[in-house]
Design a protein around this motif. Structure first.
Motif, mmCIF file in Angstrom:
data_model
loop_
_atom_site.group_PDB
_atom_site.id
_atom_site.type_symbol
_atom_site.label_atom_id
_atom_site.label_comp_id
_atom_site.label_asym_id
_atom_site.label_seq_id
_atom_site.Cartn_x
_atom_site.Cartn_y
_atom_site.Cartn_z
ATOM 1 N N ILE A 9 17.928 30.878 40.649
ATOM 2 C CA ILE A 9 18.036 31.081 42.089
ATOM 3 C C ILE A 9 18.303 29.750 42.770
ATOM 4 O O ILE A 9 17.684 28.743 42.477
ATOM 5 N N ALA A 10 19.260 29.758 43.697
ATOM 6 C CA ALA A 10 19.659 28.517 44.351
ATOM 7 C C ALA A 10 18.477 27.859 45.052
ATOM 8 O O ALA A 10 17.647 28.516 45.652
ATOM 9 N N THR A 11 18.422 26.532 44.970
ATOM 10 C CA THR A 11 17.353 25.798 45.639
ATOM 11 C C THR A 11 17.886 24.905 46.744
ATOM 12 O O THR A 11 17.115 24.189 47.376
ATOM 13 N N GLY A 71 19.556 42.110 47.754
ATOM 14 C CA GLY A 71 20.907 41.959 47.238
ATOM 15 C C GLY A 71 20.862 41.416 45.833
ATOM 16 O O GLY A 71 19.817 41.386 45.189
ATOM 17 N N VAL A 72 22.005 40.978 45.367
ATOM 18 C CA VAL A 72 22.091 40.404 44.027
ATOM 19 C C VAL A 72 22.909 39.121 44.108
ATOM 20 O O VAL A 72 23.960 39.076 44.743
ATOM 21 N N GLN A 73 22.375 38.060 43.525
ATOM 22 C CA GLN A 73 23.116 36.808 43.486
ATOM 23 C C GLN A 73 24.223 36.935 42.452
ATOM 24 O O GLN A 73 23.993 37.375 41.327
ATOM 25 N N VAL A 74 25.434 36.573 42.844
ATOM 26 C CA VAL A 74 26.584 36.718 41.957
ATOM 27 C C VAL A 74 27.300 35.370 41.808
ATOM 28 O O VAL A 74 27.167 34.481 42.646
ATOM 29 N N LYS A 75 28.058 35.263 40.728
ATOM 30 C CA LYS A 75 28.924 34.111 40.533
ATOM 31 C C LYS A 75 30.353 34.596 40.354
ATOM 32 O O LYS A 75 30.595 35.719 39.896
ATOM 33 N N VAL A 76 31.302 33.759 40.736
ATOM 34 C CA VAL A 76 32.721 34.064 40.556
ATOM 35 C C VAL A 76 33.102 33.695 39.130
ATOM 36 O O VAL A 76 32.911 32.552 38.706
ATOM 37 N N ILE A 77 33.628 34.659 38.368
ATOM 38 C CA ILE A 77 33.994 34.383 36.980
ATOM 39 C C ILE A 77 35.503 34.367 36.770
ATOM 40 O O ILE A 77 35.983 33.886 35.744
ATOM 41 N N ASP A 78 36.274 34.886 37.733
ATOM 42 C CA ASP A 78 37.731 34.857 37.603
ATOM 43 C C ASP A 78 38.340 35.221 38.946
ATOM 44 O O ASP A 78 37.681 35.854 39.788
ATOM 45 N N PHE A 79 39.589 34.803 39.162
ATOM 46 C CA PHE A 79 40.290 35.197 40.384
ATOM 47 C C PHE A 79 41.788 35.077 40.160
ATOM 48 O O PHE A 79 42.262 34.362 39.267
ATOM 49 N N GLU A 80 42.532 35.793 41.000
ATOM 50 C CA GLU A 80 43.987 35.730 40.976
ATOM 51 C C GLU A 80 44.496 36.173 42.334
ATOM 52 O O GLU A 80 43.776 36.821 43.098
ATOM 53 N N PHE A 81 45.740 35.813 42.635
ATOM 54 C CA PHE A 81 46.345 36.237 43.895
ATOM 55 C C PHE A 81 47.235 37.446 43.646
ATOM 56 O O PHE A 81 48.005 37.487 42.682
ATOM 57 N N ASP A 82 47.111 38.456 44.510
ATOM 58 C CA ASP A 82 47.883 39.686 44.402
ATOM 59 C C ASP A 82 48.423 40.010 45.782
ATOM 60 O O ASP A 82 47.681 40.465 46.662
ATOM 61 N N ASP A 83 49.736 39.778 45.983
ATOM 62 C CA ASP A 83 50.355 39.933 47.311
ATOM 63 C C ASP A 83 49.604 39.059 48.323
ATOM 64 O O ASP A 83 49.557 37.860 48.194
ATOM 65 N N HIS A 84 48.986 39.689 49.322
ATOM 66 C CA HIS A 84 48.293 38.924 50.351
ATOM 67 C C HIS A 84 46.781 38.891 50.126
ATOM 68 O O HIS A 84 46.034 38.497 51.019
ATOM 69 N N PHE A 85 46.345 39.300 48.952
ATOM 70 C CA PHE A 85 44.917 39.366 48.666
ATOM 71 C C PHE A 85 44.520 38.330 47.626
ATOM 72 O O PHE A 85 45.320 37.934 46.771
ATOM 73 N N LEU A 86 43.278 37.905 47.728
ATOM 74 C CA LEU A 86 42.650 37.150 46.655
ATOM 75 C C LEU A 86 41.772 38.139 45.889
ATOM 76 O O LEU A 86 40.848 38.726 46.456
ATOM 77 N N VAL A 87 42.081 38.356 44.625
ATOM 78 C CA VAL A 87 41.321 39.290 43.793
ATOM 79 C C VAL A 87 40.303 38.484 42.996
ATOM 80 O O VAL A 87 40.669 37.571 42.252
ATOM 81 N N VAL A 88 39.033 38.822 43.178
ATOM 82 C CA VAL A 88 37.942 38.030 42.603
ATOM 83 C C VAL A 88 37.076 38.911 41.712
ATOM 84 O O VAL A 88 36.686 40.014 42.110
ATOM 85 N N ASP A 89 36.800 38.426 40.513
ATOM 86 C CA ASP A 89 35.834 39.082 39.636
ATOM 87 C C ASP A 89 34.494 38.380 39.794
ATOM 88 O O ASP A 89 34.402 37.158 39.644
ATOM 89 N N ILE A 90 33.460 39.161 40.106
ATOM 90 C CA ILE A 90 32.126 38.594 40.283
ATOM 91 C C ILE A 90 31.173 39.214 39.264
ATOM 92 O O ILE A 90 31.315 40.373 38.885
ATOM 93 N N GLN A 91 30.207 38.415 38.835
ATOM 94 C CA GLN A 91 29.193 38.889 37.902
ATOM 95 C C GLN A 91 27.822 38.727 38.528
ATOM 96 O O GLN A 91 27.469 37.656 39.028
ATOM 97 N N ALA A 92 27.052 39.814 38.511
ATOM 98 C CA ALA A 92 25.720 39.806 39.112
ATOM 99 C C ALA A 92 24.712 39.171 38.169
ATOM 100 O O ALA A 92 24.754 39.392 36.959
ATOM 101 N N GLU A 93 23.794 38.409 38.757
ATOM 102 C CA GLU A 93 22.840 37.668 37.946
ATOM 103 C C GLU A 93 21.392 38.017 38.251
ATOM 104 O O GLU A 93 20.658 38.432 37.368
ATOM 105 N N ASP A 94 20.945 37.850 39.486
ATOM 106 C CA ASP A 94 19.540 38.075 39.830
ATOM 107 C C ASP A 94 19.412 38.924 41.078
ATOM 108 O O ASP A 94 20.129 38.703 42.061
#
Length: 202
Positions: A9-11, A71-94
Protein backbone atom coordinates in the motif's frame (compact mmCIF):
# COMPACT_ATOMS: atom_id res chain seq x y z
CA UNK A 1 -2.35 -16.00 -1.45
CA UNK A 2 -0.50 -18.06 -4.01
CA UNK A 3 -0.82 -15.61 -6.86
CA UNK A 4 1.68 -12.79 -7.30
CA UNK A 5 1.06 -9.80 -5.07
CA UNK A 6 4.24 -7.77 -5.03
CA UNK A 7 2.53 -4.49 -4.21
CA UNK A 8 2.54 -2.64 -0.93
CA UNK A 9 0.00 0.00 0.00
CA UNK A 10 1.34 3.39 -1.00
CA UNK A 11 2.93 5.40 1.80
CA UNK A 12 3.55 8.64 -0.08
CA UNK A 13 1.54 11.79 0.58
CA UNK A 14 -0.21 10.34 3.61
CA UNK A 15 -1.36 7.21 1.73
CA UNK A 16 -3.12 9.37 -0.87
CA UNK A 17 -3.65 7.88 -4.31
CA UNK A 18 -5.40 8.93 -7.51
CA UNK A 19 -8.92 7.50 -7.75
CA UNK A 20 -10.96 6.33 -10.74
CA UNK A 21 -14.62 5.29 -10.16
CA UNK A 22 -15.92 2.94 -12.88
CA UNK A 23 -19.02 0.72 -13.18
CA UNK A 24 -17.03 -2.50 -12.92
CA UNK A 25 -15.72 -4.80 -10.22
CA UNK A 26 -12.11 -5.94 -10.09
CA UNK A 27 -10.60 -7.97 -7.25
CA UNK A 28 -7.01 -8.76 -6.21
CA UNK A 29 -5.30 -10.76 -8.94
CA UNK A 30 -7.76 -9.57 -11.57
CA UNK A 31 -6.78 -7.94 -14.86
CA UNK A 32 -8.96 -5.55 -16.85
CA UNK A 33 -8.52 -3.58 -20.07
CA UNK A 34 -9.92 -0.04 -19.96
CA UNK A 35 -10.05 2.81 -22.47
CA UNK A 36 -8.83 6.26 -21.44
CA UNK A 37 -9.84 9.36 -23.37
CA UNK A 38 -10.53 12.20 -20.91
CA UNK A 39 -7.58 14.47 -20.14
CA UNK A 40 -8.05 14.09 -16.39
CA UNK A 41 -7.85 10.32 -16.75
CA UNK A 42 -4.73 10.59 -18.90
CA UNK A 43 -3.23 12.60 -16.04
CA UNK A 44 -4.26 9.83 -13.67
CA UNK A 45 -2.35 7.26 -15.73
CA UNK A 46 0.71 9.52 -15.68
CA UNK A 47 0.39 9.73 -11.90
CA UNK A 48 0.05 5.96 -11.68
CA UNK A 49 3.18 5.49 -13.77
CA UNK A 50 5.23 7.03 -10.96
CA UNK A 51 5.09 3.64 -9.31
CA UNK A 52 2.21 3.60 -6.83
CA UNK A 53 -0.61 2.89 -9.26
CA UNK A 54 -4.09 4.22 -8.56
CA UNK A 55 -7.33 3.06 -6.97
CA UNK A 56 -10.22 1.70 -8.97
CA UNK A 57 -13.48 2.18 -7.06
CA UNK A 58 -17.07 1.29 -7.83
CA UNK A 59 -19.07 4.02 -9.56
CA UNK A 60 -21.85 5.17 -7.22
CA UNK A 61 -23.93 7.98 -8.78
CA UNK A 62 -25.69 8.83 -5.51
CA UNK A 63 -22.53 9.18 -3.38
CA UNK A 64 -20.17 12.18 -3.14
CA UNK A 65 -17.68 12.14 -6.02
CA UNK A 66 -19.71 9.18 -7.40
CA UNK A 67 -17.35 6.75 -5.69
CA UNK A 68 -17.74 3.85 -3.28
CA UNK A 69 -15.82 4.02 -0.01
CA UNK A 70 -13.77 0.97 -0.95
CA UNK A 71 -11.72 0.06 -3.96
CA UNK A 72 -8.75 -1.88 -5.20
CA UNK A 73 -5.24 -0.58 -5.72
CA UNK A 74 -4.14 -1.35 -9.27
CA UNK A 75 -0.98 -1.07 -11.32
CA UNK A 76 -0.61 -0.44 -15.04
CA UNK A 77 0.89 -3.54 -16.68
CA UNK A 78 0.51 -2.63 -20.37
CA UNK A 79 -0.86 0.05 -22.68
CA UNK A 80 -1.28 0.90 -26.34
CA UNK A 81 -2.88 3.60 -28.46
CA UNK A 82 -6.02 2.72 -30.44
CA UNK A 83 -7.38 5.55 -32.63
CA UNK A 84 -8.09 8.36 -30.16
CA UNK A 85 -7.99 6.16 -27.07
CA UNK A 86 -5.30 5.05 -24.70
CA UNK A 87 -5.97 1.36 -23.98
CA UNK A 88 -4.60 0.36 -20.58
CA UNK A 89 -4.33 -3.04 -18.94
CA UNK A 90 -4.53 -2.82 -15.16
CA UNK A 91 -3.93 -5.50 -12.54
CA UNK A 92 -5.61 -5.38 -9.15
CA UNK A 93 -3.44 -5.88 -6.10
CA UNK A 94 -4.97 -4.91 -2.74
CA UNK A 95 -8.42 -4.07 -1.46
CA UNK A 96 -8.45 -0.68 0.27
CA UNK A 97 -10.77 1.56 2.28
CA UNK A 98 -11.16 5.13 1.04
CA UNK A 99 -11.44 8.29 3.12
CA UNK A 100 -11.14 12.03 2.50
CA UNK A 101 -11.94 11.87 -1.21
CA UNK A 102 -11.07 15.18 -2.86
CA UNK A 103 -10.92 16.64 -6.34
CA UNK A 104 -8.12 18.65 -7.91
CA UNK A 105 -8.63 21.74 -10.03
CA UNK A 106 -8.05 19.57 -13.12
CA UNK A 107 -10.84 17.20 -12.08
CA UNK A 108 -8.69 14.32 -10.81
CA UNK A 109 -9.93 12.51 -7.73
CA UNK A 110 -7.68 11.54 -4.84
CA UNK A 111 -8.35 9.58 -1.67
CA UNK A 112 -6.54 8.41 1.43
CA UNK A 113 -6.23 4.63 1.38
CA UNK A 114 -5.82 1.98 4.05
CA UNK A 115 -5.69 -1.82 3.73
CA UNK A 116 -9.03 -3.64 3.75
CA UNK A 117 -9.30 -7.29 4.79
CA UNK A 118 -10.28 -9.71 2.05
CA UNK A 119 -11.40 -13.35 2.14
CA UNK A 120 -9.36 -15.77 4.22
CA UNK A 121 -6.72 -17.94 2.56
CA UNK A 122 -7.03 -21.73 2.38
CA UNK A 123 -6.28 -24.70 0.15
CA UNK A 124 -8.43 -25.98 -2.72
CA UNK A 125 -11.03 -28.48 -1.50
CA UNK A 126 -12.63 -31.31 -3.45
CA UNK A 127 -15.90 -29.36 -3.51
CA UNK A 128 -14.21 -26.49 -5.35
CA UNK A 129 -12.87 -28.67 -8.16
CA UNK A 130 -16.14 -28.21 -10.06
CA UNK A 131 -15.72 -24.44 -9.88
CA UNK A 132 -12.13 -24.77 -11.08
CA UNK A 133 -13.26 -26.91 -14.03
CA UNK A 134 -15.95 -24.39 -14.97
CA UNK A 135 -13.57 -21.44 -14.73
CA UNK A 136 -11.02 -23.22 -16.93
CA UNK A 137 -13.80 -23.74 -19.48
CA UNK A 138 -14.67 -20.03 -19.38
CA UNK A 139 -11.04 -19.08 -19.99
CA UNK A 140 -10.85 -21.57 -22.85
CA UNK A 141 -14.03 -20.20 -24.42
CA UNK A 142 -12.98 -16.55 -24.20
CA UNK A 143 -9.58 -15.91 -25.85
CA UNK A 144 -9.56 -12.33 -24.54
CA UNK A 145 -9.23 -13.70 -21.00
CA UNK A 146 -6.37 -15.96 -22.04
CA UNK A 147 -4.62 -12.97 -23.61
CA UNK A 148 -4.99 -10.83 -20.49
CA UNK A 149 -3.94 -13.51 -18.00
CA UNK A 150 -0.41 -14.62 -18.81
CA UNK A 151 -0.44 -16.46 -15.48
CA UNK A 152 -3.37 -18.26 -13.92
CA UNK A 153 -3.82 -19.61 -10.39
CA UNK A 154 -6.52 -22.25 -10.56
CA UNK A 155 -5.12 -23.83 -7.38
CA UNK A 156 -5.95 -20.74 -5.31
CA UNK A 157 -9.57 -20.54 -3.99
CA UNK A 158 -9.43 -16.73 -3.63
CA UNK A 159 -8.26 -16.31 -7.22
CA UNK A 160 -10.90 -18.70 -8.56
CA UNK A 161 -13.81 -17.14 -6.66
CA UNK A 162 -12.67 -13.60 -7.47
CA UNK A 163 -12.57 -14.32 -11.19
CA UNK A 164 -16.11 -15.75 -11.05
CA UNK A 165 -17.42 -12.65 -9.25
CA UNK A 166 -15.85 -10.49 -11.97
CA UNK A 167 -17.14 -12.42 -15.01
CA UNK A 168 -20.59 -13.62 -13.91
CA UNK A 169 -23.54 -11.49 -15.13
CA UNK A 170 -24.46 -10.29 -11.65
CA UNK A 171 -25.53 -6.75 -10.87
CA UNK A 172 -22.88 -4.44 -9.45
CA UNK A 173 -24.81 -4.37 -6.17
CA UNK A 174 -24.76 -8.19 -5.98
CA UNK A 175 -21.04 -8.26 -6.69
CA UNK A 176 -20.38 -5.63 -4.05
CA UNK A 177 -22.39 -7.64 -1.50
CA UNK A 178 -20.30 -10.72 -2.24
CA UNK A 179 -17.11 -8.76 -1.62
CA UNK A 180 -18.15 -6.86 1.49
CA UNK A 181 -20.52 -9.25 3.28
CA UNK A 182 -19.63 -12.84 2.36
CA UNK A 183 -16.90 -15.12 3.70
CA UNK A 184 -14.98 -17.29 1.23
CA UNK A 185 -17.00 -20.43 2.13
CA UNK A 186 -20.23 -18.48 1.53
CA UNK A 187 -18.93 -17.29 -1.84
CA UNK A 188 -18.07 -20.87 -2.77
CA UNK A 189 -21.56 -22.11 -1.81
CA UNK A 190 -23.17 -19.20 -3.71
CA UNK A 191 -21.14 -19.94 -6.87
CA UNK A 192 -21.88 -23.65 -6.69
CA UNK A 193 -25.61 -22.85 -6.44
CA UNK A 194 -25.42 -20.65 -9.53
CA UNK A 195 -23.48 -23.23 -11.54
CA UNK A 196 -25.04 -26.48 -10.31
CA UNK A 197 -28.41 -25.26 -9.08
CA UNK A 198 -29.80 -25.72 -5.56
CA UNK A 199 -29.12 -29.05 -3.88
CA UNK A 200 -32.21 -30.77 -2.46
CA UNK A 201 -31.46 -32.72 0.69
CA UNK A 202 -33.73 -35.58 1.67
Amino acid sequence: MNFDSSTTIATHIGNKLALLPLPLVLLPGGIQRIKIFESKHLALIKEAAKGNGFVLSLFKPDLPHKSSLWGVQVKVIDFEFDDHFLVVDIQAEDLVCLTEISQSAEGMLFANVAPKAHWESRQITSDMKILVKQLRAIFHKHPNLKRLYRKTYFNDPNWVCARFIEVLPLSLNEKEKCILEYRLDQIEAFLNTIILGPTIKS
